[in-house]
Design a protein around this motif. Structure first.
Motif, PDB file in Angstrom:
ATOM      1  N   LEU A  64     -17.535 -58.674 -68.462  1.00  0.00           N
ATOM      2  CA  LEU A  64     -16.406 -58.910 -69.355  1.00  0.00           C
ATOM      3  C   LEU A  64     -15.108 -59.079 -68.582  1.00  0.00           C
ATOM      4  CD1 LEU A  64     -18.621 -57.399 -71.055  1.00  0.00           C
ATOM      5  CD2 LEU A  64     -16.768 -56.663 -72.493  1.00  0.00           C
ATOM      6  N   ASP A  65     -14.186 -59.861 -69.183  1.00  0.00           N
ATOM      7  CA  ASP A  65     -12.868 -60.014 -68.579  1.00  0.00           C
ATOM      8  C   ASP A  65     -11.914 -58.986 -69.162  1.00  0.00           C
ATOM      9  OD1 ASP A  65     -11.988 -60.981 -71.051  1.00  0.00           O
ATOM     10  OD2 ASP A  65     -11.695 -63.032 -70.358  1.00  0.00           O
ATOM     11  N   ALA A  69     -13.664 -60.391 -73.358  1.00  0.00           N
ATOM     12  CA  ALA A  69     -14.471 -61.581 -73.624  1.00  0.00           C
ATOM     13  C   ALA A  69     -15.623 -61.621 -72.617  1.00  0.00           C
ATOM     14  CB  ALA A  69     -13.622 -62.842 -73.496  1.00  0.00           C
ATOM     15  N   ILE A  70     -16.777 -62.025 -73.084  1.00  0.00           N
ATOM     16  CA  ILE A  70     -17.961 -62.079 -72.230  1.00  0.00           C
ATOM     17  C   ILE A  70     -17.889 -63.309 -71.334  1.00  0.00           C
ATOM     18  CG2 ILE A  70     -20.465 -62.330 -72.203  1.00  0.00           C
ATOM     19  CD1 ILE A  70     -20.498 -60.775 -74.867  1.00  0.00           C
ATOM     20  N   LEU A  71     -18.068 -63.081 -70.033  1.00  0.00           N
ATOM     21  CA  LEU A  71     -18.075 -64.157 -69.054  1.00  0.00           C
ATOM     22  C   LEU A  71     -19.498 -64.575 -68.694  1.00  0.00           C
ATOM     23  CD1 LEU A  71     -15.338 -62.725 -66.668  1.00  0.00           C
ATOM     24  CD2 LEU A  71     -15.053 -64.489 -68.423  1.00  0.00           C
ATOM     25  N   VAL A  72     -20.372 -63.605 -68.554  1.00  0.00           N
ATOM     26  CA  VAL A  72     -21.778 -63.808 -68.207  1.00  0.00           C
ATOM     27  C   VAL A  72     -22.566 -62.765 -68.984  1.00  0.00           C
ATOM     28  CG1 VAL A  72     -23.496 -63.753 -66.338  1.00  0.00           C
ATOM     29  CG2 VAL A  72     -21.170 -64.524 -65.856  1.00  0.00           C
ATOM     30  N   ILE A  91     -22.617 -64.625 -59.005  1.00  0.00           N
ATOM     31  CA  ILE A  91     -22.100 -65.799 -59.701  1.00  0.00           C
ATOM     32  C   ILE A  91     -21.789 -66.878 -58.662  1.00  0.00           C
ATOM     33  CG2 ILE A  91     -20.295 -66.663 -61.235  1.00  0.00           C
ATOM     34  CD1 ILE A  91     -19.873 -63.605 -61.930  1.00  0.00           C
ATOM     35  N   PRO A  92     -22.579 -67.952 -58.640  1.00  0.00           N
ATOM     36  CA  PRO A  92     -22.303 -69.017 -57.665  1.00  0.00           C
ATOM     37  C   PRO A  92     -21.203 -69.945 -58.160  1.00  0.00           C
ATOM     38  CG  PRO A  92     -24.283 -69.529 -58.907  1.00  0.00           C
ATOM     39  CD  PRO A  92     -23.800 -68.174 -59.379  1.00  0.00           C
TER      40      PRO A  92
END
Length: 100
Positions: A64-65, A69-72, A91-92
């Motif tokens: 989460l940021d 909010a969900i990022l991944v 996270i590439p």
């Protein structure tokens, strides 16, 4: 168009400065966990969480940021025992045509 290395550095910095916490579904209960450590490994951002306070089936993980909010996110399938456990998001960042 060519992507310059400066843009890649800014992307990494921005992502790392906005990632706030992890959210894990452990035994059916959502648990927010603070980041243990972050690092950049080449074109990969690694965000690590030390899951030490909880035990049970871990069935979902999310990054989460600062606005929650969900990022991944995605399903997981492991059982966390009473001892410590490190969960890692890799996270590439892939850019074609990068110039120095």
């Amino acid at each position: 168009m060519q992507v310059h290395e400066r843009l890649i550095k800014l992307l990494f910095q921005t992502l790392l400065s906005n990632v706030q916490k992890g959210r894990f579904l452990i035994e059916g209960v959502e648990r927010d966990i603070d980041i243990f450590k972050t690092e950049q490994l080449g074109n990969i951002i690694r965000v690590m969480f030390y899951l030490d306070d909880f035990s049970g089936a871990v069935t979902h993980a999310a990054l989460l940021d600062r606005d929650n909010a969900i990022l991944v996110s995605g399903p997981t399938n492991f059982y966390k025992e009473n001892d410590g456990f490190m969960y890692v998001f890799d996270i590439p960042i892939i850019a074609e045509g990068v110039v120095a």
